[in-house]
Design a protein around this motif. Sequence first.
Motif, PDB file in Angstrom:
ATOM      1  N   VAL A 156       0.614  -1.819  -2.625  1.00 21.63           N
ATOM      2  CA  VAL A 156       0.594  -2.748  -3.929  1.00 21.63           C
ATOM      3  C   VAL A 156      -0.293  -4.016  -3.609  1.00 21.63           C
ATOM      4  O   VAL A 156      -0.037  -4.618  -2.773  1.00 21.63           O
ATOM      5  N   THR A 157      -1.457  -4.076  -4.519  1.00 22.45           N
ATOM      6  CA  THR A 157      -2.163  -5.628  -4.429  1.00 22.45           C
ATOM      7  C   THR A 157      -1.649  -6.267  -5.334  1.00 22.45           C
ATOM      8  O   THR A 157      -1.445  -5.820  -6.654  1.00 22.45           O
ATOM      9  N   ALA A 158      -1.333  -7.518  -5.196  1.00 23.43           N
ATOM     10  CA  ALA A 158      -0.698  -8.449  -6.329  1.00 23.43           C
ATOM     11  C   ALA A 158      -1.538  -9.859  -6.053  1.00 23.43           C
ATOM     12  O   ALA A 158      -1.767 -10.085  -5.005  1.00 23.43           O
ATOM     13  N   ASP A 159      -1.628 -10.562  -7.236  1.00 24.09           N
ATOM     14  CA  ASP A 159      -2.027 -11.808  -7.230  1.00 24.09           C
ATOM     15  C   ASP A 159      -1.095 -13.042  -6.401  1.00 24.09           C
ATOM     16  O   ASP A 159       0.241 -12.643  -6.776  1.00 24.09           O
TER      17      ASP A 159
ATOM     18  N   GLU B 269       4.702  -6.585   8.438  1.00 25.12           N
ATOM     19  CA  GLU B 269       4.592  -7.532   7.855  1.00 25.12           C
ATOM     20  C   GLU B 269       3.379  -8.563   8.018  1.00 25.12           C
ATOM     21  O   GLU B 269       2.716  -9.109   7.098  1.00 25.12           O
ATOM     22  N   GLN B 270       3.106  -8.950   9.292  1.00 23.02           N
ATOM     23  CA  GLN B 270       2.070  -9.657   9.688  1.00 23.02           C
ATOM     24  C   GLN B 270       0.765  -8.902   9.277  1.00 23.02           C
ATOM     25  O   GLN B 270      -0.187  -9.433   9.076  1.00 23.02           O
ATOM     26  N   LEU B 271       0.634  -7.562   9.599  1.00 24.11           N
ATOM     27  CA  LEU B 271      -0.301  -6.699   9.247  1.00 24.11           C
ATOM     28  C   LEU B 271      -0.927  -6.786   7.807  1.00 24.11           C
ATOM     29  O   LEU B 271      -1.958  -7.006   7.400  1.00 24.11           O
ATOM     30  N   ARG B 272       0.192  -6.737   7.077  1.00 22.47           N
ATOM     31  CA  ARG B 272      -0.133  -6.836   5.432  1.00 22.47           C
ATOM     32  C   ARG B 272      -0.590  -8.271   5.157  1.00 22.47           C
ATOM     33  O   ARG B 272      -1.232  -8.423   4.211  1.00 22.47           O
ATOM     34  N   GLU B 273      -0.089  -9.336   5.805  1.00 18.57           N
ATOM     35  CA  GLU B 273      -0.604 -10.664   5.415  1.00 18.57           C
ATOM     36  C   GLU B 273      -1.973 -10.779   5.934  1.00 18.57           C
ATOM     37  O   GLU B 273      -2.927 -11.331   5.161  1.00 18.57           O
ATOM     38  N   LEU B 274      -2.435 -10.153   7.059  1.00 16.85           N
ATOM     39  CA  LEU B 274      -3.868 -10.185   7.425  1.00 16.85           C
ATOM     40  C   LEU B 274      -4.699  -9.561   6.604  1.00 16.85           C
ATOM     41  O   LEU B 274      -5.631  -9.833   6.104  1.00 16.85           O
ATOM     42  N   VAL B 275      -4.277  -8.168   5.893  1.00 16.77           N
ATOM     43  CA  VAL B 275      -4.861  -7.505   5.058  1.00 16.77           C
ATOM     44  C   VAL B 275      -5.256  -8.262   3.893  1.00 16.77           C
ATOM     45  O   VAL B 275      -6.284  -8.343   3.169  1.00 16.77           O
ATOM     46  N   ALA B 276      -4.181  -8.867   3.349  1.00 14.54           N
ATOM     47  CA  ALA B 276      -4.200  -9.755   1.823  1.00 14.54           C
ATOM     48  C   ALA B 276      -5.343 -10.946   2.053  1.00 14.54           C
ATOM     49  O   ALA B 276      -5.935 -11.005   1.359  1.00 14.54           O
TER      50      ALA B 276
ATOM     51  N   ARG C 197      -4.652 -13.080  -2.597  1.00 11.77           N
ATOM     52  CA  ARG C 197      -3.956 -11.802  -2.676  1.00 11.77           C
ATOM     53  C   ARG C 197      -2.592 -11.634  -1.701  1.00 11.77           C
ATOM     54  O   ARG C 197      -2.452 -12.231  -0.963  1.00 11.77           O
ATOM     55  N   ARG C 198      -1.801 -10.867  -2.261  1.00 10.35           N
ATOM     56  CA  ARG C 198      -0.670 -10.286  -1.573  1.00 10.35           C
ATOM     57  C   ARG C 198      -0.688  -8.854  -1.474  1.00 10.35           C
ATOM     58  O   ARG C 198      -1.326  -8.283  -2.459  1.00 10.35           O
ATOM     59  N   PHE C 199      -0.254  -8.313  -0.429  1.00 10.99           N
ATOM     60  CA  PHE C 199      -0.316  -6.675  -0.316  1.00 10.99           C
ATOM     61  C   PHE C 199       1.208  -6.456   0.344  1.00 10.99           C
ATOM     62  O   PHE C 199       1.360  -6.957   1.660  1.00 10.99           O
TER      63      PHE C 199
END
Length: 483
Positions: free
Chosen positions: A434-437, A96-103, A242-244
């Motif tokens: 999944v990339t999201a606004d 989850e933390q990795l995804r937030e950094l990516v976003a 973005r969100r990822f």
Amino acid sequence: MGERLRARDLAFLTAETPTTPRHNATVEVFDPGSSGFDHETLTRLIADRIAFVPRYRQVVRGVPGNVANPVWVDDPHFDLAYHVRRSALPRPGSLEQLRELVARIVSRPLDRQRPLWEVYLVEGVADGRVAVLSKAHQALVDGAQTVDLAQVLLDRTPEPRELGSDDWHPGRPVTSTGLLAEAVRETVASPVLALDTARSAADTVGRGLGTAARRATTVLNALTSRRSELDTPISGTLSQQRRFVTVRRSLADHRAVRDAHGATVNDVVLATVTGGLRSWLMARGESLGGLRQVRAVVPVSVHDQELEATSVGSQIAPHFVDLPVGEPSPVIRLHQVSYSFKAHKETGRAVAANRIAGVPGFAPSTFHAIGSRVAAEQLRRGIQLSVTNVPGPQSPLYAAGAVMEQTYPVPALLPRHALAIGVTSYDGQVFYGVTADRDLVPDAETLAASLSEALDELLDTVGDGRPKVPRGRSRSSGRSRKR
């Protein structure tokens, strides 16, 4: 003088806005093992391989007066340390933390004054893992002159290929006067170049007028408190953030559904996306009466004897499919999606998944990059979603001896598209990115959980209602509901 941008490549630069940065990204998770895969190792690896993608050391220089398209020229101040960056997650270093950094990283546009790419080595991932996030502009990777950098960094064995760093030095610096003089000479000598320049200028003006019109409509709707008629749960005015989210499932799950229903893995992926969107929309309380279908563009590989010896960039074409989100039956959804690809298969140009890897220049990251370009060119066709599904190698890949365990595409959002989905199969797993606004889809994690549950719903139709293989429960950012 450098190579001049084609009108198609220039379009991706001129269409970029703060809310729609035009770059693709990939995030990969590695087990360093005993290789000691760290920032210094990654930097050395890129220095060793970058000669195979020379455009990664070039910048875009415009011509005074826009009398011709810009050109790619060597960056006289190329600094590898600027492009290969280092980051880290706080404990516990969760996905989850990795995804937030990516976003957060993919929300930022690339610096136009430098080569259009960045790579991040992310330390502190749980269980001693590290992640590599790479992003490159859509104008950079065309599948012909340039492939994705990630393609040349990976090896099929733990022993890295010793290719040796090249003795690169930038070419002679170019001046504005020199660029202008060269453009005039080329225009006089080549009417085709003049036509290409005129076409690029017309496209730029058209995009500018379209953007201005959309902004005016947005302001008017805000002042009158009206919702745009074009707004749907998956479209609207994008923010700059973005969100990822991700889903990881077993390839055996997809194959079990494929074998039971006479479909393809691609059909199963798209049926999963359809079911996931349906469940997510219902969880939001959205009425499906006005959104029975979602018009999606799915880039596909095509085979043509005339193109057989050319690059991967010329062998990817758009395919349009209406995802039946209003259909309650998972089996009917699967068959409807499968039927939509029947015409493509009957053309004789369809390429089977096990043959795609043999296309010259193929790699999942490059296919995703070209697929995003193909999707972006179809905006006028009324598409609502892009889904890029790429079959990858089913054996491990390595970077400097570190084995790649996970690979998630991070697709770019198109104007007014709240979602974009990329899928890669690799080493017995299927990875959904999944990339999201960030503003339009605050519940992106619910969508991730819905995607996994949609595959479970398909698995429940296999055989006697139970899956033939153990279910690979989602390792997504959402919670799976018990059935």
